[in-house]
Enzyme design. Structure first.
Site, short mmCIF file in Angstrom:
data_model
loop_
_atom_site.label_atom_id
_atom_site.label_comp_id
_atom_site.label_asym_id
_atom_site.label_seq_id
_atom_site.Cartn_x
_atom_site.Cartn_y
_atom_site.Cartn_z
N ASP A 298 0.86 -1.16 0.00
CA ASP A 298 0.00 0.00 0.00
C ASP A 298 0.91 1.23 0.00
O ASP A 298 2.15 1.12 -0.09
CB ASP A 298 -0.96 -0.04 1.20
CG ASP A 298 -2.16 0.85 1.00
OD1 ASP A 298 -3.16 0.68 1.72
OD2 ASP A 298 -2.11 1.71 0.10
N GLU A 507 -9.43 6.92 5.52
CA GLU A 507 -8.07 6.83 6.06
C GLU A 507 -7.91 7.84 7.20
O GLU A 507 -8.88 8.13 7.91
CB GLU A 507 -7.06 7.03 4.92
CG GLU A 507 -7.26 5.98 3.82
CD GLU A 507 -6.17 5.98 2.79
OE1 GLU A 507 -6.50 6.00 1.59
OE2 GLU A 507 -4.99 5.95 3.16
C1 GLC Z 1 -4.41 4.22 -0.16
C2 GLC Z 1 -5.32 3.12 0.32
C3 GLC Z 1 -5.51 2.00 -0.66
C4 GLC Z 1 -5.47 2.55 -2.08
C5 GLC Z 1 -4.08 3.09 -2.32
C6 GLC Z 1 -3.94 3.73 -3.70
O1 GLC Z 1 -3.52 4.59 0.85
O2 GLC Z 1 -4.98 2.52 1.57
O3 GLC Z 1 -6.77 1.38 -0.37
O4 GLC Z 1 -5.77 1.53 -3.02
O5 GLC Z 1 -3.67 4.03 -1.34
O6 GLC Z 1 -4.74 4.87 -3.79
#
Ligand code: GLC
Length: 737
Positions: A298, A507
């Site tokens: 991630d 988030e």
């Molecule tokens: C974010 C999220 C993830 C997402 C990624 C790309 O931090 O945690 O779910 O797919 O970044 O945007």
């Protein structure tokens, strides 16, 4: 002269094109054999679009690609993957312009002409494509208890994502929601492993088997949804039994459905960051669960092993740990040091080139499976079908089936036609709360980016007639505005619709300090109740915010979650009675901040009697939801067929109008070697029934379905007594002895 340099000298002019008669496997191995270590490391590197741009897309500015930076990344640094929009959604044509620029450089200007694999978060429709079909967020989709809607949403999302040239979708979230404080609760399919498994697997099938398919991405492996404090990306303390019993099944279901990629949990489990855990990323994900696809980190999570988790004293050490743990690609996402560290680590012997080859092979196989070598960007002819009526109808169907009628005292609903309605509250006349985060921008908070779809107020006026619907804001999300105005406006109303909830967020920005709804909103609801007019509470929220103090005074309660563009219309139809609600809660609605217990609790957390009538009983139970008709059950019967059980039950529509019932089968393991759940959902089926009609529903259960994770972590079937319940019907058998 290093081997990789030798390879590069002999591979001049090589091409990724498949030589006649060769198989895809041959192409991958052929490419691998020609690649330099630098090229391999580049394939494992993913950059975000903002790092390759010189201007953002927003309400007042247009995005600008930095072609020079793009060319350096792809040609000099061999970067194999790019992700994201920046910052607001793009039009289909502009997306295709970006992807074309990327692929032209990759397939014409690099030595081996390997196409880039571009990824994006199309998590409730192609939400970063202007004009695309937007769906309810997953929690509201789960409230339909209709797996085919998850399949269809996956298909349409895949089509509209691929149509703009993007072949990789970071979806679905398969995290199991067990901590209602968590900011991403709305992104999950709810609190139950079985319901999440079914909905997530159907999303994967929809996306990967679509006419215009994408690679799906199960996320976030594993137990990301269980931060102990509820704050995003904070520590999770969890035992192996619970990890395997609650959080693993949806990922196993996606693996069994053939999911192409997995994204890793940014957090830590029991003191070990998941991105540095060989036990989880290789031992569990690969060896035990059989995942063979691409594991992508991630956001910046290799670097965060150094900067946040502090288990690595440098980014290079973090790279070593993450690769040896089992990641294949790093969402770096701003720079290419990750690739440089790989080259150094291999040159120093800290990582073998064979280990690098393992990841690069998976990545090349992904690109091959997606057909990127033959067609780096899909044809333009699909763009015209983005947002077509049939797709919008699918989103409307999902919104309609996801409306959960939680309370309807004295048949307060439906409201009489011609009724005078006062609408009030922070989610009454706003779109961002209705769509949720990941809508046209990351947080979804910029109203100026939204299309012109109806708010709750608009939909009410359309449904009941503008002259019959008045509006007073009443309160914002956290401030009382003018409760006296609500009170005076109520004098002319037959009913008051109070729309409560949360602004969109996800988030870290979505972290909250209290599960209870903001005091200003509770005060607004109370002011409405104090007028003596029937009050309908409408909940448009990311997670189950506690509103118990005003629940008793409400005549009706409707939960929508974040239902997307057609949610307001679906709500208005339920309020008017033209739609018979059929949604059921995919989570337990807490009565108090301090009593957060999921339905599949342990006996020490409450017997059925205590959980139904005790002071800490939920406000509304998992799987609950009312309709404008009633249903009855009879004839529950379990037949032992040796290695399987057949469970039969008859469900009848005992009311006056057609409706849908969600038949839910719960099973109790009476005694087990680990503490058994009081009960667990083991099957469900949504059934359409005309008034007076009945149907017999059959469930098949295997010993695997009734197995437990024992104290050693094995999944085993333990013979013994099992209880079965559907509606008010219950029975038991001894099985397996
Ligand atoms: C974010 C999220 C993830 C997402 C990624 C790309 O931090 O945690 O779910 O797919 O970044 O945007």
């Amino acid at each position: 002269m290093t081997p990789s340099l030798v390879r590069s000298l002999f591979a001049v002019g090589a091409s990724a094109a498949l030589t006649a008669g060769a198989t895809a496997q041959d192409r991958v191995e052929d490419l691998l054999s020609q690649m330099t270590l630098e090229e391999k490391a580049g394939q494992m590197t993913q950059l975000t679009l903002s790092a390759l741009s010189s201007g953002r897309q927003w309400t007042d500015t247009e995005h600008e690609l930095n072609v020079e930076a793009l060319r350096k990344a792809i040609v000099e640094d061999h970067v194999g993957s790019i992700l994201n929009q920046f910052d607001a959604a793009f039009t289909p044509d502009y997306w295709r312009e970006i992807i074309t620029a990327v692929q032209d450089i990759a397939t014409e200007e690099t030595r081996l002409k390997i196409p880039v694999v571009y990824g994006v978060d199309s998590v409730h429709g192609a939400n970063y494509v202007i004009g695309a079909t937007i769906f309810p967020q997953n929690l509201s989709l789960a409230a339909t208890w209709n797996p085919s809607l998850s399949t269809i949403a996956g298909e349409i999302t895949a089509f509209e994502t691929r149509a703009v040239g993007i072949p990789w979708n970071f979806s679905p979230v398969a995290d199991v929601a067990r901590q209602p404080l968590w900011s991403r609760y709305f992104e999950t399919f709810g609190e139950d492993p079985h319901l999440v498994s079914v909905m997530a697997a159907e999303s994967v099938k929809g996306q990967q088997q679509a006419e215009l398919n994408v690679a799906a991405c199960g996320k976030h492996f594993i137990a990301y949804s269980m931060p102990r404090t509820g704050k995003d990306r904070t520590p999770t303390q969890i035992g192996m039994v619970e990890l395997l019993d609650v959080f693993a099944p949806p990922f196993q279901a996606m693996i069994d459905a053939g999911v192409d990629t997995m994204m890793i949990n940014s957090g830590e489990i029991n003191g070990v960051p998941v991105h540095a855990s060989h036990e989880i990323l290789t031992g569990l994900l690969r060896d035990r669960m059989g995942f063979e696809g691409v594991a992508v980190t991630d956001w910046e999570d290799v670097i965060k092993l150094h900067t946040m988790h502090k288990v690595a004293d440098s980014e290079k050490e973090a790279t070593r740990q993450a690769i040896l743990a089992g990641i294949d690609m790093s969402m770096v996402p701003y720079k290419t040091d990750f690739a440089d560290h790989i080259v150094e680590l291999v040159s120093e012997g800290a990582i073998s080139e064979e280990r690098i080859d393992l990841s690069v092979r998976r990545i090349l196989r992904l690109k091959d499976k997606l057909g990127l070598f033959e067609e780096p960007i899909s044809g333009p002819e699909h763009v015209q079908h983005i947002g077509k009526q049939a797709s919008l109808d699918a989103s409307l169907a999902a919104a309609r089936e996801g409306v959960v009628l939680l309370k309807n005292e004295n048949n307060a609903l439906p409201l009489a036609s011609g009724a005078k309605i006062l609408v009030t509250g922070p989610t009454a006349d706003a779109l961002p709360p209705v769509y949720g985060a990941w809508s046209f921008s990351w947080q979804g908070a910029e109203a100026g980016l939204y299309p012109d779809t109806p708010t709750v107020l608009d939909a009410a006026r359309t449904q009941f007639g503008a002259a019959n619907v008045s509006y007073v804001p009443g309160a914002s999300f956290n401030e009382e505005l003018d409760l006296a105005a609500v009170t005076s406006a109520a004098a002319d109303a037959d009913a008051i619709v109070v729309c409560l909830g949360e602004p969109p967020s996800t988030e870290g920005p979505g972290d909250i300090l209290e599960l209870e709804l903001e005091p200003a909103q509770l005060a607004l609801a109370q002011a409405a109740i104090d007028t003596g007019k029937p009050v309908v509470l409408v909940l448009i929220e990311n997670r189950p915010r506690v509103f118990t103090q005003v629940d008793a005074g409400a005549a009706a309660v409707v939960w929508l979650g974040e239902p997307g563009p057609f949610g307001p219309q679906a709500l208005a139809e339920v309020l008017a009675g033209t739609l018979n609600p059929s949604g059921r809660l995919p989570f337990t609605y807490p009565r108090q901040n301090g009593s957060v217990v999921t339905y599949d609790r342990k006996w020490s957390e409450g017997s059925p009697e205590v959980f139904a009538n005790g002071p800490q009983r939920p406000l509304y139970q998992f799987g609950s939801g009312l309709a404008y008709t009633t249903f009855g059950y009879s004839g529950l019967r379990v037949t032992d067929r040796g290695d399987a059980l057949t469970v039969e039950v008859t469900v009848a529509n005992t009311g006056e109008r057609a409706g849908h019932e969600v038949v839910q089968l719960y099973v109790s393991d009476e005694f087990a070697s680990v503490t058994p759940h009081v009960h667990r959902l083991k099957g469900f089926e949504k059934v359409a029934l005309e008034a007076g009609e009945s149907k017999t529903i059959t469930f098949e259960l295997t010993k695997d379905d009734l197995s437990v994770i024992d104290r050693t972590g094995r999944k085993i079937f333990e013979p013994g007594g099992f209880g079965f319940r559907v509606g008010d019907q219950a029975t038991r058998i001894d099985w397996g002895n």
